[in-house]
Write a protein that holds these residues in place. Sequence first.
Motif, PDB file in Angstrom:
ATOM      1  N   LEU A 149       0.852  -1.313  -0.032  1.00 45.59           N
ATOM      2  CA  LEU A 149      -0.030  -0.122   0.039  1.00 45.59           C
ATOM      3  C   LEU A 149       1.024   1.144  -0.108  1.00 45.59           C
ATOM      4  N   THR A 150       1.301   1.862  -1.171  1.00 41.67           N
ATOM      5  CA  THR A 150       2.080   3.033  -1.313  1.00 41.67           C
ATOM      6  C   THR A 150       0.950   3.961  -2.321  1.00 41.67           C
ATOM      7  N   ASP A 151       1.629   4.947  -2.614  1.00 40.51           N
ATOM      8  CA  ASP A 151       1.152   5.839  -3.593  1.00 40.51           C
ATOM      9  C   ASP A 151      -0.387   6.226  -3.310  1.00 40.51           C
ATOM     10  N   THR A 152      -0.458   6.741  -2.467  1.00 41.66           N
ATOM     11  CA  THR A 152      -1.992   7.098  -2.027  1.00 41.66           C
ATOM     12  C   THR A 152      -2.067   8.669  -1.120  1.00 41.66           C
ATOM     13  N   GLY A 153      -3.016   9.221  -1.546  1.00 44.46           N
ATOM     14  CA  GLY A 153      -2.988  10.675  -0.755  1.00 44.46           C
ATOM     15  C   GLY A 153      -3.669  10.463   0.777  1.00 44.46           C
ATOM     16  N   TYR A 154      -4.577   9.267   0.972  1.00 46.28           N
ATOM     17  CA  TYR A 154      -5.361   8.925   2.180  1.00 46.28           C
ATOM     18  C   TYR A 154      -5.806   7.596   2.122  1.00 46.28           C
ATOM     19  N   VAL A 155      -5.903   7.023   3.256  1.00 44.81           N
ATOM     20  CA  VAL A 155      -6.255   5.800   3.382  1.00 44.81           C
ATOM     21  C   VAL A 155      -7.888   5.879   3.941  1.00 44.81           C
ATOM     22  N   SER A 156      -8.827   5.258   3.271  1.00 43.57           N
ATOM     23  CA  SER A 156     -10.184   5.471   3.849  1.00 43.57           C
ATOM     24  C   SER A 156     -10.752   4.227   4.724  1.00 43.57           C
ATOM     25  N   GLU A 157     -11.453   4.595   5.424  1.00 47.16           N
ATOM     26  CA  GLU A 157     -11.947   3.559   6.517  1.00 47.16           C
ATOM     27  C   GLU A 157     -12.499   2.309   5.600  1.00 47.16           C
ATOM     28  N   HIS A 158     -13.037   2.230   4.516  1.00 51.58           N
ATOM     29  CA  HIS A 158     -13.121   1.157   3.568  1.00 51.58           C
ATOM     30  C   HIS A 158     -11.937   0.375   3.366  1.00 51.58           C
ATOM     31  N   LEU A 159     -11.053   1.289   2.835  1.00 58.73           N
ATOM     32  CA  LEU A 159      -9.690   0.671   2.462  1.00 58.73           C
ATOM     33  C   LEU A 159      -9.119   0.109   3.753  1.00 58.73           C
ATOM     34  N   GLU A 160      -9.058   0.376   4.893  1.00 58.77           N
ATOM     35  CA  GLU A 160      -8.451  -0.226   5.959  1.00 58.77           C
ATOM     36  C   GLU A 160      -9.235  -1.567   6.551  1.00 58.77           C
ATOM     37  N   GLY A 161     -10.616  -1.447   5.995  1.00 59.57           N
ATOM     38  CA  GLY A 161     -11.186  -2.575   6.491  1.00 59.57           C
ATOM     39  C   GLY A 161     -10.567  -3.840   5.338  1.00 59.57           C
ATOM     40  N   ILE A 162     -10.298  -3.523   4.235  1.00 60.01           N
ATOM     41  CA  ILE A 162      -9.873  -4.385   3.373  1.00 60.01           C
ATOM     42  C   ILE A 162      -8.377  -5.287   3.842  1.00 60.01           C
ATOM     43  N   VAL A 163      -7.421  -4.351   4.362  1.00 63.14           N
ATOM     44  CA  VAL A 163      -6.116  -4.757   4.436  1.00 63.14           C
ATOM     45  C   VAL A 163      -5.916  -4.810   6.013  1.00 63.14           C
ATOM     46  N   ARG A 164      -7.139  -4.942   6.730  1.00 66.75           N
ATOM     47  CA  ARG A 164      -6.686  -5.004   8.102  1.00 66.75           C
ATOM     48  C   ARG A 164      -6.153  -6.428   8.649  1.00 66.75           C
ATOM     49  N   ASN A 165      -5.442  -6.258   9.577  1.00 72.21           N
ATOM     50  CA  ASN A 165      -4.924  -7.981  10.103  1.00 72.21           C
ATOM     51  C   ASN A 165      -4.085  -8.537   9.171  1.00 72.21           C
ATOM     52  N   ALA A 166      -3.278  -7.831   8.353  1.00 72.23           N
ATOM     53  CA  ALA A 166      -2.294  -8.773   7.517  1.00 72.23           C
ATOM     54  C   ALA A 166      -1.244  -9.021   8.303  1.00 72.23           C
ATOM     55  N   ASP A 167      -0.403 -10.200   7.857  1.00 72.29           N
ATOM     56  CA  ASP A 167       0.613 -10.819   8.563  1.00 72.29           C
ATOM     57  C   ASP A 167       1.714  -9.751   8.138  1.00 72.29           C
ATOM     58  N   GLY A 168       1.910  -9.059   7.163  1.00 67.49           N
ATOM     59  CA  GLY A 168       3.054  -8.285   6.625  1.00 67.49           C
ATOM     60  C   GLY A 168       2.467  -6.777   5.823  1.00 67.49           C
ATOM     61  N   TYR A 169       3.265  -5.892   6.022  1.00 65.62           N
ATOM     62  CA  TYR A 169       2.919  -4.826   5.179  1.00 65.62           C
ATOM     63  C   TYR A 169       4.064  -4.089   4.606  1.00 65.62           C
ATOM     64  N   LEU A 170       3.938  -3.482   3.353  1.00 61.82           N
ATOM     65  CA  LEU A 170       4.655  -2.633   2.886  1.00 61.82           C
ATOM     66  C   LEU A 170       4.035  -1.223   2.580  1.00 61.82           C
ATOM     67  N   ILE A 171       4.306  -0.164   3.615  1.00 59.54           N
ATOM     68  CA  ILE A 171       3.460   0.939   3.780  1.00 59.54           C
ATOM     69  C   ILE A 171       4.188   2.254   3.388  1.00 59.54           C
ATOM     70  N   GLU A 172       3.367   3.073   2.838  1.00 60.35           N
ATOM     71  CA  GLU A 172       4.185   4.348   2.335  1.00 60.35           C
ATOM     72  C   GLU A 172       4.252   5.347   3.429  1.00 60.35           C
TER      73      GLU A 172
END
Length: 270
Positions: A149-172
């Motif tokens: 999850l990179t290249d985004t101006g903001y992260v919506s609550e909807h998107l947070e719900g999609i990616v919640r509680n993953a084992d690993g993240y690459l975050i911007e």
Amino acid sequence: METTKTDDMKISILASGSSGNVTYIETPKQRVLVDAGLSGKKIANLMASIGKDLSDVDSLFVTHEHTDHCKSVGVLARKYHLDVYANQGTWEAMNSKIGEIPIGQKHLFDMGKTKSFFDLDVESFGVSHDAAEPQFYQFYHNGHSFVILTDTGYVSEHLEGIVRNADGYLIECNHDIEMLRMGAYPWSLKQRILGDQGHLSNEDGANTLIDVLGNKTKQIYLGHLSKDNNVKELAHLTVEATMKQQDLGVNRDFKIYDTDPNKATKLVTI
């Protein structure tokens, strides 16, 4: 003696930054890249540095048409016969940049969909960025997941719900806000980066992680740092301090890792 697992998902952030982005993911039956924002030769060298070969890669998933993500998509597809996946808007926007690719290697991956590739499931999701139809991906294998999850101006609550509680993240963590504001960029570019279709700051990245972190999360990679408006140490310190303020288990329940635009991270199990 440590037992070696044979059914793992492994990842390496080959390169991450404003100059180019590539991630490698493998399972027992699949080897894939996400984006190809460097020269083909450099990506091949980065793969070799983790003991892997581009000729073994099956597929390439493209997030959007900006050069730091699609620079060598065409080169790699032609030379290594890769299947390339992107949505319609991205295909139309990058076609003129990547040259001809055999039609049988060009595949549509619509936003908000999940596709299965043997033992690897891939879910796409939209982000807010100034590209034609930008989307990123979550990878699932054997009960584990990894989010890019990179290249985004903001992260919506909807998107947070999609990616919640993953084992690993690459975050911007693209920029430090004060470095950007005080830097030499023209005001129009600063506004673009700070806007809703720009990039996440160090603070934004930290706050997103606080919202999506779960008990499964073990590995966090900080990515897409600007070479002009950030430094690794500042990004790392900001994210770590912000998460510790929320009494989260930094370096106990999960670890935070830096990425580099020129050096691959160690190939690790997710």
